[in-house]
Design a protein around this motif. Structure first.
Motif, PDB file in Angstrom:
ATOM      1  N   SER A 138     -30.055 -12.386 -28.476  1.00 57.77           N
ATOM      2  CA  SER A 138     -29.711 -11.707 -29.795  1.00 57.77           C
ATOM      3  C   SER A 138     -29.468 -10.485 -29.642  1.00 57.77           C
ATOM      4  CB  SER A 138     -30.526 -12.084 -30.890  1.00 57.77           C
ATOM      5  OG  SER A 138     -30.721 -13.470 -31.119  1.00 57.77           O
ATOM      6  N   SER A 139     -30.325  -9.367 -28.955  1.00 58.23           N
ATOM      7  CA  SER A 139     -30.241  -8.128 -28.891  1.00 58.23           C
ATOM      8  C   SER A 139     -28.893  -7.634 -28.129  1.00 58.23           C
ATOM      9  CB  SER A 139     -31.445  -7.561 -28.372  1.00 58.23           C
ATOM     10  OG  SER A 139     -31.613  -7.845 -26.983  1.00 58.23           O
ATOM     11  N   ARG A 140     -28.597  -8.334 -27.024  1.00 60.24           N
ATOM     12  CA  ARG A 140     -27.514  -8.140 -26.124  1.00 60.24           C
ATOM     13  C   ARG A 140     -26.402  -8.422 -26.917  1.00 60.24           C
ATOM     14  NH1 ARG A 140     -28.444  -7.395 -20.705  1.00 60.24           N
ATOM     15  NH2 ARG A 140     -30.634  -7.675 -19.986  1.00 60.24           N
ATOM     16  N   ALA A 141     -26.294  -9.555 -27.745  1.00 59.13           N
ATOM     17  CA  ALA A 141     -25.031  -9.745 -28.403  1.00 59.13           C
ATOM     18  C   ALA A 141     -24.746  -8.881 -29.658  1.00 59.13           C
ATOM     19  CB  ALA A 141     -25.261 -11.239 -29.469  1.00 59.13           C
ATOM     20  N   VAL A 142     -25.760  -8.098 -30.264  1.00 57.04           N
ATOM     21  CA  VAL A 142     -25.572  -6.832 -31.204  1.00 57.04           C
ATOM     22  C   VAL A 142     -25.080  -5.499 -30.426  1.00 57.04           C
ATOM     23  CG1 VAL A 142     -26.455  -5.580 -33.015  1.00 57.04           C
ATOM     24  CG2 VAL A 142     -26.757  -8.172 -32.714  1.00 57.04           C
ATOM     25  N   THR A 143     -25.770  -5.379 -29.368  1.00 54.99           N
ATOM     26  CA  THR A 143     -25.561  -4.222 -28.641  1.00 54.99           C
ATOM     27  C   THR A 143     -23.846  -4.225 -27.858  1.00 54.99           C
ATOM     28  OG1 THR A 143     -26.591  -4.897 -26.598  1.00 54.99           O
ATOM     29  CG2 THR A 143     -27.733  -3.509 -27.982  1.00 54.99           C
ATOM     30  N   ALA A 144     -23.742  -5.435 -27.537  1.00 55.86           N
ATOM     31  CA  ALA A 144     -22.281  -5.660 -27.077  1.00 55.86           C
ATOM     32  C   ALA A 144     -21.210  -5.368 -28.389  1.00 55.86           C
ATOM     33  CB  ALA A 144     -22.233  -6.914 -26.367  1.00 55.86           C
ATOM     34  N   ALA A 145     -21.619  -5.860 -29.332  1.00 55.20           N
ATOM     35  CA  ALA A 145     -20.676  -5.716 -30.378  1.00 55.20           C
ATOM     36  C   ALA A 145     -20.549  -4.231 -30.713  1.00 55.20           C
ATOM     37  CB  ALA A 145     -21.196  -6.516 -31.740  1.00 55.20           C
ATOM     38  N   PHE A 146     -21.635  -3.523 -30.849  1.00 56.17           N
ATOM     39  CA  PHE A 146     -22.016  -1.940 -31.102  1.00 56.17           C
ATOM     40  C   PHE A 146     -21.003  -1.295 -30.053  1.00 56.17           C
ATOM     41  CE2 PHE A 146     -23.268   2.242 -31.000  1.00 56.17           C
ATOM     42  CZ  PHE A 146     -23.833   2.471 -31.952  1.00 56.17           C
ATOM     43  N   ARG A 147     -21.115  -1.591 -28.875  1.00 62.32           N
ATOM     44  CA  ARG A 147     -20.394  -0.937 -27.631  1.00 62.32           C
ATOM     45  C   ARG A 147     -19.004  -1.048 -27.919  1.00 62.32           C
ATOM     46  NH1 ARG A 147     -21.768  -1.388 -21.205  1.00 62.32           N
ATOM     47  NH2 ARG A 147     -19.840  -0.911 -20.558  1.00 62.32           N
ATOM     48  N   ALA A 148     -18.443  -2.436 -28.249  1.00 62.67           N
ATOM     49  CA  ALA A 148     -16.984  -2.845 -28.225  1.00 62.67           C
ATOM     50  C   ALA A 148     -16.517  -1.795 -29.461  1.00 62.67           C
ATOM     51  CB  ALA A 148     -16.867  -4.183 -28.485  1.00 62.67           C
ATOM     52  N   HIS A 149     -17.177  -1.534 -30.540  1.00 62.05           N
ATOM     53  CA  HIS A 149     -16.689  -0.829 -31.469  1.00 62.05           C
ATOM     54  C   HIS A 149     -16.722   0.627 -31.294  1.00 62.05           C
ATOM     55  CE1 HIS A 149     -15.961  -4.003 -34.447  1.00 62.05           C
ATOM     56  NE2 HIS A 149     -17.197  -4.727 -34.202  1.00 62.05           N
ATOM     57  N   TRP A 150     -17.754   1.019 -30.543  1.00 60.04           N
ATOM     58  CA  TRP A 150     -17.819   2.535 -30.324  1.00 60.04           C
ATOM     59  C   TRP A 150     -16.599   2.617 -29.245  1.00 60.04           C
ATOM     60  CZ3 TRP A 150     -18.095   5.535 -25.796  1.00 60.04           C
ATOM     61  CH2 TRP A 150     -18.449   6.796 -26.077  1.00 60.04           C
ATOM     62  N   GLN A 151     -16.380   1.919 -28.198  1.00 59.61           N
ATOM     63  CA  GLN A 151     -15.228   2.118 -27.442  1.00 59.61           C
ATOM     64  C   GLN A 151     -13.933   2.152 -28.068  1.00 59.61           C
ATOM     65  OE1 GLN A 151     -16.778  -0.800 -24.445  1.00 59.61           O
ATOM     66  NE2 GLN A 151     -16.548   0.557 -22.819  1.00 59.61           N
ATOM     67  N   GLU A 152     -13.761   1.336 -29.160  1.00 59.03           N
ATOM     68  CA  GLU A 152     -12.509   1.381 -29.963  1.00 59.03           C
ATOM     69  C   GLU A 152     -12.311   2.852 -30.608  1.00 59.03           C
ATOM     70  OE1 GLU A 152     -12.703  -1.882 -32.812  1.00 59.03           O
ATOM     71  OE2 GLU A 152     -12.527  -3.308 -31.730  1.00 59.03           O
ATOM     72  N   GLN A 153     -13.430   3.413 -30.853  1.00 56.61           N
ATOM     73  CA  GLN A 153     -13.270   4.669 -31.441  1.00 56.61           C
ATOM     74  C   GLN A 153     -13.036   5.762 -30.501  1.00 56.61           C
ATOM     75  OE1 GLN A 153     -13.174   4.805 -34.926  1.00 56.61           O
ATOM     76  NE2 GLN A 153     -13.353   2.614 -34.702  1.00 56.61           N
ATOM     77  N   HIS A 154     -13.511   5.413 -29.330  1.00 59.20           N
ATOM     78  CA  HIS A 154     -13.439   6.486 -28.225  1.00 59.20           C
ATOM     79  C   HIS A 154     -13.035   5.579 -27.005  1.00 59.20           C
ATOM     80  CE1 HIS A 154     -16.169   9.080 -30.233  1.00 59.20           C
ATOM     81  NE2 HIS A 154     -16.929   8.023 -30.866  1.00 59.20           N
ATOM     82  N   PRO A 155     -11.646   5.601 -26.796  1.00 56.91           N
ATOM     83  CA  PRO A 155     -11.107   4.854 -25.913  1.00 56.91           C
ATOM     84  C   PRO A 155     -10.863   5.706 -24.429  1.00 56.91           C
ATOM     85  CG  PRO A 155      -9.339   5.748 -27.496  1.00 56.91           C
ATOM     86  CD  PRO A 155     -10.783   5.749 -28.015  1.00 56.91           C
ATOM     87  N   GLU A 156     -11.186   7.008 -24.484  1.00 54.29           N
ATOM     88  CA  GLU A 156     -11.192   7.775 -23.300  1.00 54.29           C
ATOM     89  C   GLU A 156     -12.872   8.031 -23.065  1.00 54.29           C
ATOM     90  OE1 GLU A 156      -8.682   8.298 -21.447  1.00 54.29           O
ATOM     91  OE2 GLU A 156      -7.527   7.074 -22.911  1.00 54.29           O
TER      92      GLU A 156
END
Length: 216
Positions: free
Chosen positions: A18-36
């Motif tokens: 469960s924790s990995r699923a949520v951290t993965a979602a957070f990371r994906a959205h963070w990378q959308e904001q910071h593509p570089e």
């Protein structure tokens, strides 16, 4: 470029965690904001950092010129982890509850990065860095529940990350994660699903909110 330090500590992998699923979602959205942007990732279950030894501990309080070869080597590994923390614009930590506390692998990482006179104490070299902790747990330890007195994850990490290191701590708390797997908790599955969905929504919102606080 912005840098995210992402740490997972669950022994489960992929969607089983469960924790990995949520951290993965957070990371994906963070990378959308910071593509570089840059992500520095540690999977502490797959590649645990070394637990603190006498050499690693006492080297932190000694003049580097006086280090023995063993102290120099052990302390160099600590410095690598400390520099990752200091250079991060944001930190993401998956911290599932095991036996009322955090995984020992996460405790080992914390013991390495907490260094009085540098990251801890008056200086606090990473002070103010936002850290989001995904504190998943199999049951509920929320205020007012019977197990509230046994909640040692948020209390501990608030003290260590917030007080000792001076980080700006925020929590996402998916609860009742054992409900789909424990027949005795079957009636709690809807509450688990609601908690999971809320955690994923919070991950998206908090990751996007950081966009205004971290470098482009």
């Amino acid at each position: 470029m912005a840098t995210l330090l992402h740490i997972d500590s669950s022994v489960s992998s992929g969607e089983a965690s469960s924790s990995r699923a949520v951290t993965a979602a957070f990371r994906a959205h963070w990378q959308e904001q910071h593509p570089e942007g840059t992500v520095v990732y540690h999977d502490l279950a797959a590649r645990p950092v070394a637990h603190i030894t006498a050499d690693a501990h006492f080297a932190g309080f000694a003049d580097p010129a006086s280090h023995t070869p063993g102290q120099a080597a052990a302390f160099a590994e600590r410095v690598k982890l400390i520099e990752e923390l200091e250079q991060a614009d944001a930190v993401l930590i998956g911290a599932p509850m095991y036996n009322f506390s955090i995984p020992s692998t996460l405790k080992a990482w914390l013991d390495n990065v907490i260094l009085l006179g540098r990251t801890a104490g008056e200086a606090q070299s990473a002070k103010g860095t936002p850290v989001t902790v995904v504190a998943s747990r199999g049951g509920s330890y929320a205020p007012g529940t019977p197990r509230e007195p046994f909640e040692y994850v948020q209390n501990y990490l608030s003290a260590v990350l917030g007080t000792a290191l001076g980080l700006d701590v925020d929590f996402i708390v998916p609860e009742l994660t054992m409900a789909p797997h424990n027949p005795a908790m079957a009636e709690l599955v809807p509450l688990f699903e609601a908690s999971r969905d809320r955690a994923l929504e919070e991950a998206a919102a908090k990751a996007k909110a950081l966009a205004g606080r971290t470098a482009a």
